[in-house]
Write a protein that holds these residues in place. Structure first.
Motif: not given
Length: 511
Positions: A184-192, A240-245, A267-270
């Motif tokens: 969750f921590a590693a994949a929750s960042n956006y490149d844009i 940001g998405m919760s872990e449940e989402e 971990a990011t919004r699709p």
């Protein structure tokens, strides 16, 4: 002699436990698989036989019957290879029965005994835990995908021999650590970022309003104005998405087979942007054993439909159910499957077929009848379900050449989160209602009261512009969101006027 192992099969995006029984009998050597197997499960006979022989194990030399229970549930996919193979060699390999009863397993076998990943591991891990199994054997290459589930040991094995040795306690394999927080921590960042968009202040304001209230939005403008660029950055200003989402979203992508070794967690919004040639089943979901479509893959995120009038009319009409209910129900002869589909619809279109209607610099080549037919490809009922219509004009050279970008995503996201928090508190006593866009008529009446001035503005607009009853409710919902962004308890005339301004097609463009 009967041996039992446990696995699971996917039904929609959820898994259902399957008990695999094998019985050794006499007669000419052959294997029978019963229990509504599909073609890929029937072909397990050849894969399992070759894998067992390649791994140095001995099979029954008579008739072997494999039953997949419950017998009335359709079984699909090659994931039953491993539990079938283990059940066939369990007695001869002296695997303890209590160990088998505590273990679920899934995986496709190569002819040399190696294990290959299958789809839906996350849902299968959740089902195994719910059934009280202590461990789940999975292909080693896909163990990371299931490791986000706490409360069950995820054991990654490379091949059939290693799986048997582990079950006999001849080798020790440490369970995969639960990595939900790590992923969750590693994949929750956006490149844009939203700051990449130059100009378009009005459009960005409308996007902020739409995200704050969970509203659907349609952008209208000529080619090259940045509609797609803006749409791709909407997820960066969503809370940001919760872990449940994240786990719920990952389960859907896992069931669709979209996860890989290096993308085991969403971990990011699709953001889903299907082409306008997509079929009804591709958008909504379907198949013999129904799988999720684009509306479900966009769950908890954004569904972007570019060139909206180019989509087939029938394809657009199937959106009406998920937009209203937040879910998709698909009925087949074998049963009914429901997929979650709570997404923000973002659509874009040109004002006319050539794209330059209303442009002050370029001449439109389309006549009024052509423009009218083009816009009428979008039905009124669907248009009513889109809360905001916003114009996206061409950006002038000075804005494009400016070295200073627009406002970054982070401060916009903070304003959105503040507004969303107000809505969560407001609707805390109403399950299923989380944002202003989901308000029922009763909640609209309670939370969207207007003073005399605001009511007068709305009454005048309803009479002059012939808004439908649904458009009336949409305006009130957007006005409530505008008030939340301004930290106002009551809706004012300014909020109503701005909300009316976001009905572009109703105001002047719909012909």
């Amino acid at each position: 002699m009967v041996a039992r192992t446990y696995s699971a099969t996917l039904v929609g995006v959820n898994a259902v436990e399957v008990e695999v029984e094998s019985h050794d009998g006499g007669g000419n050597p052959r294997m029978l698989i019963v229990g509504l197997p599909d073609a890929s499960v029937k072909e397990s006979r050849e894969r399992v036989t070759a894998a067992i022989n390649s791994s140095g194990f001995i099979m029954n030399d008579g008739v072997t019957t494999v039953n997949l229970a419950p017998a009335d549930l359709k079984k699909e996919g090659p994931g039953f290879d491993l539990p079938i193979a283990i059940s066939l060699i369990a007695h001869r390999s002296r695997i303890p029965i209590p160990v088998l009863s505590e273990t679920a397993m899934i995986g496709e076998l190569a002819l040399n005994g190696e294990l290959r990943p299958v789809r839906g591991l996350l849902a299968i891990a959740l089902e195994a835990r719910a059934r009280g199994r202590k461990r789940l054997l999975v292909p080693k290459r896909a163990a990371a995908e299931a490791s986000v589930v706490a409360g069950i040991d995820i054991i990654g094995v490379a091949n059939l021999r290693e799986a048997v040795d582990y079950l006999k306690s001849d080798v020790e394999i440490l369970p995969e650590p639960c990595r939900a927080t790590e992923f969750f921590a590693a994949a929750s960042n956006y490149d844009i970022d939203f700051s990449d968009v130059k100009g378009q202040g009005d459009a960005k304001r409308a996007i902020e309003v739409a995200v704050a209230g969970g509203h659907n939005i349609l952008m209208i403008g000529p080619p090259g104005t940045g509609k797609s660029m803006i749409a791709k950055r909407i997820a960066t200003i969503m809370p940001g998405m919760s872990e449940e989402e994240a786990i719920e979203t990952t389960k859907i992508h896992s069931a669709a087979g979209l996860l890989g070794e290096h993308s085991a967690f969403v971990a990011t919004r699709p953001f889903r942007a299907p082409h306008h040639t997509i079929s009804d089943a591709g958008l909504l979901g379907g198949g013999t054993n129904p799988g999720p479509g684009e509306v479900s893959l966009a769950h908890n995120g954004v569904l972007f439909l570019d060139e909206l009038p180019e989509f087939r009319r029938s394809t657009l009409e199937v959106l009406r159910q998920p937009l209203e209910d937040g879910k998709v129900t698909i009925s087949r002869a074998a049963g009914t499957v429901t997929f979650p589909a709570q997404f923000m619809l973002v659509a874009a279109m040109n004002p006319c077929p050539c794209g330059y209607y209303g442009d002050l610099k370029r001449e439109c080549r389309c006549g009024p009848p052509v423009i009218q037919r083009y816009r009428q490809r979008i039905s009124g009922p669907l248009l009513d379900r889109i809360d905001l219509h916003v114009e996206v004009p061409l950006v002038d050279y000075k804005a494009l050449a400016s070295q200073s970008g627009g406002e970054a995503s982070e401060p916009v996201r903070k304003r959105v989160e503040t507004a969303r928090l107000m809505q969560q508190e407001r609707f805390a006593a109403h399950p299923g209602v989380h944002t202003n866009s989901s308000m029922t008529p009763r909640l609209i009446k309670k939370h969207c009261e207007l003073d005399a001035e605001a009511a007068g503005c709305l009454e005048h607009a309803m009479g002059e512009m012939n808004f439908s009853a649904r458009a009336h409710d949409r305006i009130l919902k957007v006005a409530r969101t505008l008030a939340d962004l301004g930290a106002c308890d009551r809706i004012t005339a300014d909020h109503v006027l701005e909300a009316i301004g976001y009905r572009t097609l109703d105001r002047k463009m719909w012909m």
